[in-house]
Scaffold this active site. Sequence first.
Site, PDB file in Angstrom:
ATOM      1  CG  HIS A 156      -2.143  -0.807   1.101  1.00 48.16           C
ATOM      2  ND1 HIS A 156      -2.167  -2.133   1.457  1.00 48.16           N
ATOM      3  CD2 HIS A 156      -3.387  -0.519   0.644  1.00 48.16           C
ATOM      4  CE1 HIS A 156      -3.376  -2.626   1.226  1.00 48.16           C
ATOM      5  NE2 HIS A 156      -4.137  -1.674   0.731  1.00 48.16           N
ATOM      6  CE  LYS A 160      -3.847  -0.465   4.815  1.00 48.79           C
ATOM      7  NZ  LYS A 160      -5.152   0.075   5.220  1.00 48.79           N
TER       8      LYS A 160
HETATM    9  P1  NAD Z   1      -7.496   9.546   5.325  1.00 48.69           P
HETATM   10  O1  NAD Z   1      -6.570   9.742   6.477  1.00 48.69           O
HETATM   11  O2  NAD Z   1      -7.159  10.193   4.018  1.00 48.69           O
HETATM   12  O3  NAD Z   1      -8.993  10.005   5.716  1.00 48.69           O
HETATM   13  C1  NAD Z   1      -9.536   9.926   6.998  1.00 48.69           C
HETATM   14  C2  NAD Z   1     -10.338  11.203   7.244  1.00 48.69           C
HETATM   15  O4  NAD Z   1     -11.038  11.088   8.496  1.00 48.69           O
HETATM   16  C3  NAD Z   1      -9.444  12.463   7.328  1.00 48.69           C
HETATM   17  O5  NAD Z   1      -9.934  13.459   6.456  1.00 48.69           O
HETATM   18  C4  NAD Z   1      -9.577  12.872   8.792  1.00 48.69           C
HETATM   19  O6  NAD Z   1      -9.462  14.280   8.983  1.00 48.69           O
HETATM   20  C5  NAD Z   1     -10.986  12.387   9.104  1.00 48.69           C
HETATM   21  N1  NAD Z   1     -11.255  12.342  10.556  1.00 48.69           N
HETATM   22  C6  NAD Z   1     -10.367  12.270  11.578  1.00 48.69           C
HETATM   23  N2  NAD Z   1     -11.021  12.331  12.763  1.00 48.69           N
HETATM   24  C7  NAD Z   1     -12.333  12.445  12.482  1.00 48.69           C
HETATM   25  C8  NAD Z   1     -13.516  12.553  13.283  1.00 48.69           C
HETATM   26  N3  NAD Z   1     -13.450  12.536  14.626  1.00 48.69           N
HETATM   27  N4  NAD Z   1     -14.709  12.654  12.654  1.00 48.69           N
HETATM   28  C9  NAD Z   1     -14.790  12.654  11.298  1.00 48.69           C
HETATM   29  N5  NAD Z   1     -13.699  12.562  10.479  1.00 48.69           N
HETATM   30  C10 NAD Z   1     -12.501  12.448  11.072  1.00 48.69           C
HETATM   31  O7  NAD Z   1      -7.607   7.956   5.146  1.00 48.69           O
HETATM   32  P2  NAD Z   1      -8.176   7.124   3.889  1.00 48.69           P
HETATM   33  O8  NAD Z   1      -7.051   6.725   3.011  1.00 48.69           O
HETATM   34  O9  NAD Z   1      -9.353   7.836   3.306  1.00 48.69           O
HETATM   35  O10 NAD Z   1      -8.672   5.786   4.637  1.00 48.69           O
HETATM   36  C11 NAD Z   1      -9.599   5.839   5.690  1.00 48.69           C
HETATM   37  C12 NAD Z   1      -9.831   4.433   6.244  1.00 48.69           C
HETATM   38  O11 NAD Z   1     -10.447   3.627   5.239  1.00 48.69           O
HETATM   39  C13 NAD Z   1      -8.560   3.687   6.638  1.00 48.69           C
HETATM   40  O12 NAD Z   1      -8.815   2.895   7.770  1.00 48.69           O
HETATM   41  C14 NAD Z   1      -8.280   2.818   5.423  1.00 48.69           C
HETATM   42  O13 NAD Z   1      -7.494   1.668   5.725  1.00 48.69           O
HETATM   43  C15 NAD Z   1      -9.692   2.443   5.051  1.00 48.69           C
HETATM   44  N6  NAD Z   1      -9.893   1.974   3.677  1.00 48.69           N
HETATM   45  C16 NAD Z   1     -10.846   1.021   3.491  1.00 48.69           C
HETATM   46  C17 NAD Z   1     -11.168   0.593   2.226  1.00 48.69           C
HETATM   47  C18 NAD Z   1     -12.289  -0.405   2.049  1.00 48.69           C
HETATM   48  O14 NAD Z   1     -12.590  -0.797   0.891  1.00 48.69           O
HETATM   49  N7  NAD Z   1     -12.947  -0.842   3.121  1.00 48.69           N
HETATM   50  C19 NAD Z   1     -10.500   1.129   1.118  1.00 48.69           C
HETATM   51  C20 NAD Z   1      -9.541   2.112   1.325  1.00 48.69           C
HETATM   52  C21 NAD Z   1      -9.259   2.541   2.613  1.00 48.69           C
END
Ligand code: NAD
Length: 267
Positions: A156, A160
Amino acid sequence: MSNTNIAMVGAAGRMGKRITYLISEDPATSLTAAVEGTDSPFLGQDIGELAGCGKLNVDIIDDILKISGSDVAIDFTGAAVTLSNLDKYRQAGVPLVIGSTGFDKNETAAIENLAKTIPVVFAPNMSLGVNLTFKILEMVAGAIGDDFDIEIIEAHHRMKKDAPSGTAMKMAEIIANKLKRNIDRDAVFCRRGLIGERSDKEIGIQTIRGGDIVGEHTAMFCGAGERIEITHKASSRDTFAKGAVTAAKWLKGREAGLYSMFDVLGL
Ligand code: NAD
């Protein structure tokens, strides 16, 4: 099909912005709330402008309880934030799609508990391809039994936060369940030094982090004189984002319970 009103939690994140974009493009969905953390520099901004799909007249807020007017909420914030909000999700009573990854057993149990009161889709990977890969792994593991050594490798992007990926852990869990092994006992996450021969039962899980790799997973079944490799490579976050929107539309109006992408995709 009636319109699905969706609240996006973690709206300004990598996934949140792509999901917002796809919601804006889908005539069957509307974005009704965009939630971020209290320390987000984007509070008060229009999420559509941030996500590159033009003004949506939905400002980014930090009050998660404001999701309560929506049909479904989608959470892609990360495990710690999702867990800290479980009580608020229960209070809001809105069906929830959880995309965050990195939960341990107790934390997963807390989500299972939430699903007793509201409908929850919980999946470490929302892409159709990965969920098909899960099914293929189940079939291969069942057919080869204990004759092959099993190794999983995932790669990744450098940003991440959790490792190994939720998808790699899910792959290991599917294989372990099929072979009646125990992940807590049989998973090997790191090898270094004079470690001796490999045991028959272990499932190796190795992690690579670098650059902008969207997400790659390979399961190797290594036998005497042959090797099966099953690989999934995501080249765009939209594959996960599309799955999340599909899950949200599917979840609207369902009864409380814990659902997976197998349920959503009918696999
Ligand atoms: P990212 O860090 O870019 O986004 C996370 C967002 O959440 C940020 O904008 C952050 O400011 C926000 N955040 C933090 N605290 C918060 C709160 N209290 N309330 C609301 N928002 C808040 O991360 P990402 O790359 O978008 O990934 C997010 C998650 O999704 C990770 O755990 C990742 O592993 C997972 N993911 C899952 C899949 C899937 O298919 N299930 C795919 C990709 C990523």
